[in-house]
Design an enzyme around this catalytic site. Structure first.
Site, short mmCIF file in Angstrom:
data_model
loop_
_atom_site.label_atom_id
_atom_site.label_comp_id
_atom_site.label_asym_id
_atom_site.label_seq_id
_atom_site.Cartn_x
_atom_site.Cartn_y
_atom_site.Cartn_z
N HIS A 1 0.41 13.32 53.33
CA HIS A 1 -0.57 12.42 52.72
C HIS A 1 -0.04 11.90 51.39
O HIS A 1 0.42 12.67 50.56
CB HIS A 1 -1.89 13.16 52.54
N ASP B 1 13.73 -5.60 53.23
CA ASP B 1 14.46 -6.73 53.79
C ASP B 1 15.96 -6.56 53.55
O ASP B 1 16.40 -5.62 52.88
CB ASP B 1 13.93 -8.06 53.26
N ASP C 1 -3.24 5.26 53.90
CA ASP C 1 -3.98 6.08 52.95
C ASP C 1 -5.15 5.29 52.37
O ASP C 1 -4.98 4.53 51.42
CB ASP C 1 -3.06 6.56 51.83
N TYR D 1 11.52 -1.70 42.33
CA TYR D 1 12.75 -0.90 42.50
C TYR D 1 12.53 0.53 41.99
O TYR D 1 13.01 1.48 42.61
CB TYR D 1 13.91 -1.53 41.74
N TYR E 1 10.96 -11.86 49.69
CA TYR E 1 9.79 -11.05 49.37
C TYR E 1 9.17 -10.42 50.61
O TYR E 1 7.95 -10.35 50.76
CB TYR E 1 8.76 -11.88 48.60
N ASN F 1 9.73 -7.23 51.53
CA ASN F 1 9.61 -5.78 51.37
C ASN F 1 8.15 -5.36 51.41
O ASN F 1 7.30 -5.99 50.79
CB ASN F 1 10.22 -5.35 50.03
#
Length: 142
Positions: free
Chosen positions: A22, A30, A64, A114, A132, A134
Site C-alpha cells: 500500500h 516514456d 490508492d 525526477y 509528457y 510519464n
C-alpha cells in the site's frame, strides 16, 4: 504459465506489482524519461506503448484512494498544448475504476518529478514518444 495474464506484462513486472505494498509507487515512463539514472529498479519495455501497458496493468493494480491523487502526471509547460495521451489515460483509468473514486490527475513539475521517481518502487521504461507521457500510479488495497 498462468491464465488470463496479458502477454504484455512480463513476469518481472507481475512479481513487482504483487510485491508492492500500500502506497508504493510505480511509474510508467516514456522513452525520453531518464529512467536509468533515476530508478532504484527499472524494467525496460522499449517496444511497448504506455496506453497498452496501462490497460493491462489496471486489470490487476488497485489505486490508492486514501490519497487525493493516486495518479500523477509530469506537468507540461504552460505554453505547450495539453498532451492528447492524457485523455487516453483518463479513459483507461475510468474503465477500471469500479468504485467511481478516480476524479483527477495530480501534476508534478519536471524536476520534482525526477526526485519522486527516485523513490518509486519500480520504473517501467517504455517506447512511448509522446511528450509528457510519464504516469505515476500509487498502489492501494483490495
Amino acid at each position: 504459465m498462468l491464465k488470463n495474464i496479458p502477454k504484455i506484462i512480463p513476469p518481472e513486472l507481475m512479481k513487482d506489482m504483487m510485491d508492492m505494498g500500500h502506497s508504493d509507487v510505480m511509474i510508467l515512463a516514456d522513452a525520453n524519461f531518464p529512467g536509468t539514472s533515476h530508478a532504484r529498479k527499472i524494467i525496460r519495455m522499449d517496444t511497448v506503448e504506455i496506453p497498452e501497458l496501462l490497460e493491462a496493468v489496471m486489470q490487476f493494480f488497485p489505486l490508492d484512494f486514501f490519497v487525493e491523487e493516486p495518479v500523477k502526471l509530469m506537468r507540461n509547460l504552460p505554453e505547450e498544448p495539453v498532451p492528447a495521451i492524457w485523455d487516453t489515460y483518463n479513459e483507461i483509468l475510468k474503465k477500471y475504476d469500479q468504485d467511481n473514486a478516480f476524479c483527477q490527475f495530480g501534476f508534478i513539475d519536471r524536476l520534482p518529478f525526477y526526485e519522486e521517481a527516485e523513490k518509486a518502487y519500480v520504473i517501467v521504461q517504455t517506447g512511448t514518444t509522446a511528450r509528457y507521457a510519464n504516469i505515476v500510479l500509487q498502489k492501494g488495497v483490495v
